[in-house]
Design a protein around this motif. Sequence first.
Motif, mmCIF file in Angstrom:
data_model
loop_
_atom_site.group_PDB
_atom_site.id
_atom_site.type_symbol
_atom_site.label_atom_id
_atom_site.label_comp_id
_atom_site.label_asym_id
_atom_site.label_seq_id
_atom_site.Cartn_x
_atom_site.Cartn_y
_atom_site.Cartn_z
ATOM 1 N N MET A 1 42.824 22.254 47.595
ATOM 2 C CA MET A 1 42.007 23.273 46.285
ATOM 3 C C MET A 1 42.446 24.339 46.319
ATOM 4 N N ALA A 2 42.102 25.222 45.261
ATOM 5 C CA ALA A 2 42.472 26.870 45.340
ATOM 6 C C ALA A 2 41.269 27.311 45.856
ATOM 7 N N ALA A 3 40.162 26.982 46.450
ATOM 8 C CA ALA A 3 39.255 27.662 47.197
ATOM 9 C C ALA A 3 39.422 27.598 48.676
ATOM 10 N N HIS A 4 38.835 28.621 49.548
ATOM 11 C CA HIS A 4 39.187 28.364 50.852
ATOM 12 C C HIS A 4 38.546 27.152 51.654
ATOM 13 N N GLU A 5 39.005 26.310 52.109
ATOM 14 C CA GLU A 5 38.288 25.397 52.797
ATOM 15 C C GLU A 5 38.579 25.668 54.356
ATOM 16 N N VAL A 6 37.456 25.400 55.081
ATOM 17 C CA VAL A 6 37.349 25.890 56.347
ATOM 18 C C VAL A 6 37.489 24.451 57.199
ATOM 19 N N PRO A 7 38.499 24.495 58.272
ATOM 20 C CA PRO A 7 38.891 23.186 58.858
ATOM 21 C C PRO A 7 37.659 22.944 59.720
ATOM 22 N N LEU A 8 37.246 21.736 60.126
ATOM 23 C CA LEU A 8 36.279 21.274 60.658
ATOM 24 C C LEU A 8 36.437 20.011 61.509
ATOM 25 N N SER A 9 36.187 20.168 62.560
ATOM 26 C CA SER A 9 36.411 18.889 63.832
ATOM 27 C C SER A 9 35.051 18.228 64.192
ATOM 28 N N ALA A 10 35.118 16.921 64.450
ATOM 29 C CA ALA A 10 33.864 16.447 64.868
ATOM 30 C C ALA A 10 33.353 16.876 66.162
ATOM 31 N N ALA A 11 31.968 16.996 66.478
ATOM 32 C CA ALA A 11 31.679 17.096 67.898
ATOM 33 C C ALA A 11 30.616 16.146 68.177
ATOM 34 N N ASP A 40 25.595 6.779 52.073
ATOM 35 C CA ASP A 40 26.650 5.641 51.929
ATOM 36 C C ASP A 40 27.926 6.035 51.252
ATOM 37 N N GLY A 41 28.777 6.927 52.310
ATOM 38 C CA GLY A 41 30.116 7.345 52.108
ATOM 39 C C GLY A 41 30.050 8.586 51.188
ATOM 40 N N ARG A 42 29.163 8.978 50.812
ATOM 41 C CA ARG A 42 29.270 10.280 49.918
ATOM 42 C C ARG A 42 29.632 11.458 50.863
ATOM 43 N N THR A 43 30.289 12.397 50.445
ATOM 44 C CA THR A 43 30.672 13.440 51.153
ATOM 45 C C THR A 43 29.647 14.668 50.764
ATOM 46 N N VAL A 44 29.434 15.388 51.740
ATOM 47 C CA VAL A 44 28.549 16.647 51.924
ATOM 48 C C VAL A 44 29.441 17.819 51.877
ATOM 49 N N TRP A 45 29.263 18.552 50.672
ATOM 50 C CA TRP A 45 30.085 19.786 50.737
ATOM 51 C C TRP A 45 29.066 20.883 51.173
ATOM 52 N N HIS A 46 29.544 21.999 51.711
ATOM 53 C CA HIS A 46 28.932 23.256 52.032
ATOM 54 C C HIS A 46 29.726 24.274 51.439
ATOM 55 N N ILE A 47 29.153 25.184 50.579
ATOM 56 C CA ILE A 47 29.755 26.293 49.881
ATOM 57 C C ILE A 47 29.056 27.469 50.345
ATOM 58 N N SER A 48 29.548 28.456 51.076
ATOM 59 C CA SER A 48 29.166 29.692 51.462
ATOM 60 C C SER A 48 29.979 30.979 51.132
ATOM 61 N N ALA A 141 37.328 20.449 40.437
ATOM 62 C CA ALA A 141 38.526 19.731 40.308
ATOM 63 C C ALA A 141 38.868 18.803 41.801
ATOM 64 N N ALA A 142 37.900 19.333 42.875
ATOM 65 C CA ALA A 142 38.340 18.734 44.263
ATOM 66 C C ALA A 142 37.051 17.986 44.659
ATOM 67 N N VAL A 143 36.033 18.077 44.138
ATOM 68 C CA VAL A 143 34.794 17.690 44.511
ATOM 69 C C VAL A 143 34.250 16.125 43.638
ATOM 70 N N ASP A 144 34.311 15.114 44.483
ATOM 71 C CA ASP A 144 33.971 14.011 43.880
ATOM 72 C C ASP A 144 32.395 14.100 43.186
ATOM 73 N N ARG A 145 32.431 13.414 41.985
ATOM 74 C CA ARG A 145 30.917 13.861 41.106
ATOM 75 C C ARG A 145 29.967 13.208 42.067
ATOM 76 N N ASN A 146 30.229 12.161 42.759
ATOM 77 C CA ASN A 146 29.152 11.617 43.722
ATOM 78 C C ASN A 146 28.556 12.479 44.872
ATOM 79 N N SER A 147 29.333 13.678 45.228
ATOM 80 C CA SER A 147 29.115 14.322 46.328
ATOM 81 C C SER A 147 27.874 15.162 46.601
ATOM 82 N N VAL A 148 27.341 15.294 47.574
ATOM 83 C CA VAL A 148 26.113 16.314 47.912
ATOM 84 C C VAL A 148 26.650 17.761 47.932
#
Length: 483
Positions: A1-11, A40-48, A141-148
């Motif tokens: 996506m054209a935004a700056h996505e921050v890489p995340l790893s699981a802990a 139930d599989g929905r992605t949670v996006w954080h925008i800061s 354009a990148a976030v699914d309509r079902n996302s939180v």
Amino acid sequence: MAAHEVPLSAASLSWIEHLVGTERVAQVRSGVRAASERLDGRTVWHISDNPVRGGVAELLRGNLPYLAGGGVLTRWATLDAPPEFRQFTKELYYALCGVAPPAPGTGGSAPGTGTGTGADIERGRRLYERVCKEYAARLTAAVDRNSVVVLHDHQTAGLIPHLREHGCTVLWRAHIGAALRPELAAPAWEFLGRYLPSAHRHIASYAGVLPSPLAGAGSHIVPPSIDPLSPKNLSLQPGIDPSRLLVAAGLVQDSAAAVPGTHAFSDLLLRHPVLIVRDGGPVPAQAPLVTQVSRWDRVKDIPGVIRGFAEHVDPAFGAHLLLVGPNTTGDRQAQQVFEECREVRSALGSRRDRVHLVQVPTDNPAEHALTINAIQRRSTVLVQKSLAEGFGLTVSEAAWKGRPVIAAPVGGIRQQIEHGTTGLLLSGPRDLPGFGQALNSLLEDRSYAEELGRNGRERVLRHYLTDSSVLNFAGVLSAAAQS
């Protein structure tokens, strides 16, 4: 996506089990699992606003990996905004804090008291809405309509209507605090009022932050936390003297101390000390050190800290004041505040030798954080004399290291400090004589200072480590999943 996505790893939460115990980890795992199941599989996006500077970025960097590790699909993106947008949202931030920018002709050394902020804020609406609309187009354009989607602070509020229209469940989280002067904050809240009611849920760090129309059903209180395993907060191994690390960075004089050899900590700590920007030389090796760590921000009242120290702390204690913030490269407003602080220091005459201003580079976040860690552990007393705060986690960062804290009774600081037991609260944010008196008492009575430090660390352990905020936020996600 054209935004700056921050890489995340699981802990894994097992990483902090040795600190918080098996029972607490099990409780958090259960809460995160419940949230994952309800989503139930929905992605949670954080925008800061940005991925590096400030408490929001640190909080997300500390919390999100544990949510991801617990099964919550988690992504984080940051705004790609032009400088004029950032300048406007900084003005909006000052207004939300109830602290006006300097009045014309004051020389910029202290926040002004003008109340004509409403018209100024309103004039920025066209810019604000244009940038938010452009960013929302890229985001949808990148976030699914079902996302939180969790939007953080005032910079992102203008995205709420666009993302709700897209079909997302939208949460808005305020990291700011209750205003120092509500009449100054009212126009800013009115400005945001065009967007905030569209969010499904609102989140604040403590009660009393959100305007009453937003603070009812569908609102949540989620105190933030510190990550005890981050470079800023992890324990320096036995035998690692923070003074020795700071000698290598050129911040502390100690001709007798050898520069640390090859070690994980010393390898990280400012490999290029020359990049430090400062006003004032190194701190004498054995001097008691009074430190405030904060952004170069008028809300932090750094000039007031300088004056309170210079005018009201007994020179007989030999204490030095260290004011530490991030480098100001690319941040014109922060550089202006830094220059104002230099002017205040310069005006002290011979007393300026006991005051040190330091900008620590942020290009390597781990390096920057470890430097702050060593500075806090080397300090005798940590202070946070802000005019306003969101939550003020530098208080918990200091207390976690067993250091006594003196702070203004603003924002979430009042939740973190039990006056006289886990730290000292001033009578008000502008109480310079009380600030000096509190410092004198701790510099004189080291056993009391150590007692406050021990009690403060225990309070942080009970309430303000990562597991607590992860559990609370998992509860918010569970509720949002049913919206």
